[in-house]
Scaffold this active site. Sequence first.
Site, PDB file in Angstrom:
ATOM      1  N   ASP A 100      -0.784   6.789   2.218  1.00  0.00           N
ATOM      2  CA  ASP A 100      -0.209   5.533   2.678  1.00  0.00           C
ATOM      3  C   ASP A 100       1.177   5.398   2.070  1.00  0.00           C
ATOM      4  OD1 ASP A 100       0.490   2.899   3.121  1.00  0.00           O
ATOM      5  OD2 ASP A 100      -1.413   2.053   2.430  1.00  0.00           O
ATOM      6  N   GLU A 135       4.451   3.133   2.448  1.00  0.00           N
ATOM      7  CA  GLU A 135       4.946   1.896   3.057  1.00  0.00           C
ATOM      8  C   GLU A 135       5.625   1.042   2.010  1.00  0.00           C
ATOM      9  OE1 GLU A 135       2.061  -1.245   3.937  1.00  0.00           O
ATOM     10  OE2 GLU A 135       0.456   0.126   3.308  1.00  0.00           O
ATOM     11  N   ASP A 161     -10.503   0.284   7.779  1.00  0.00           N
ATOM     12  CA  ASP A 161     -10.118   0.826   6.471  1.00  0.00           C
ATOM     13  C   ASP A 161     -10.350  -0.238   5.419  1.00  0.00           C
ATOM     14  OD1 ASP A 161      -7.208  -0.420   5.815  1.00  0.00           O
ATOM     15  OD2 ASP A 161      -7.272   0.071   7.950  1.00  0.00           O
TER      16      ASP A 161
END
Length: 286
Positions: free
Chosen positions: A175, A177, A86
């Site tokens: 994402d 986080e 990624d």
Amino acid sequence: MKTVTRILAGTVVLSCALSGMAVGAPAHASDAVRATTQRTLDAPARAAGLTTAGGGYPGWAKPTVRRQARDASAPRLVAGAQRGIDVSRYQGNVDWAGWAAKGITWAYTKATEGTYLRNTYFASQYNGAYKQGLIRGAYHFANPASSSAKAQAEYFVANGGGWSADGKTLPGMVDVENNPYGPTCYGLSTTAMVTWISTFAARYKQLTGRDVVIYTNSPWWSLCTGNSTAFRLSNPLWIAAWTTKLTSLPGGWPTFTYWQYTDSPIDQDYFNGSYARLQVLARNHL
């Protein structure tokens, strides 16, 4: 008016913006104000090398794994698991031919963050992976403190995060986080965070027909969602755990679809399936 993300001969082309909004603009006036106030990187983010131009990326806070004894029920990689990477603005011009030669078969590229940041290298990275025969996907770095989940899902799809049933495009990833701009959980309660993620996932599916992949790490998911099991059967899990062996998964997920296991010399990952299964995911569902 709905934004259309078109893929022509392997090249991503973005056209007209959602609701008459200019591509790249905040979805609402209040979002513009919040985006400004939520864009001061904290000390850990600065120490990790993040910039306001690049924003966050998967695993920026180097997720730690609590050592546990591995048992027979621990999650495992299947035979033939596919290696991928990624990337984001920080990688710039990627040597896709070199990575393909090393056996990488897929890649995800950062497209957006919040409603204020687009990866300036997105087109070259996303199309570069495609031209080397890699199956590619796009991801969005969520900032729940800066704007609504609906606005961020729309911004993601409008700026490269769509999906095409061409067998070469993987469903988008969100994402969720550690917050690089302040409080770890973005100032939200566990209930509010689960609602935010649910809203994002629902809007992404409404726009693309696909279930968004959820990237997270176990400590954050436990702290910020109360280890919610709301997504265990609907959204593929991308687990961040920099270790050689997984011992457990968050949120009651019965298995993982992707695993980010290192950032050296670049973020490297596994798809927990064969190449044929990767193609199935790119065409439709697992």
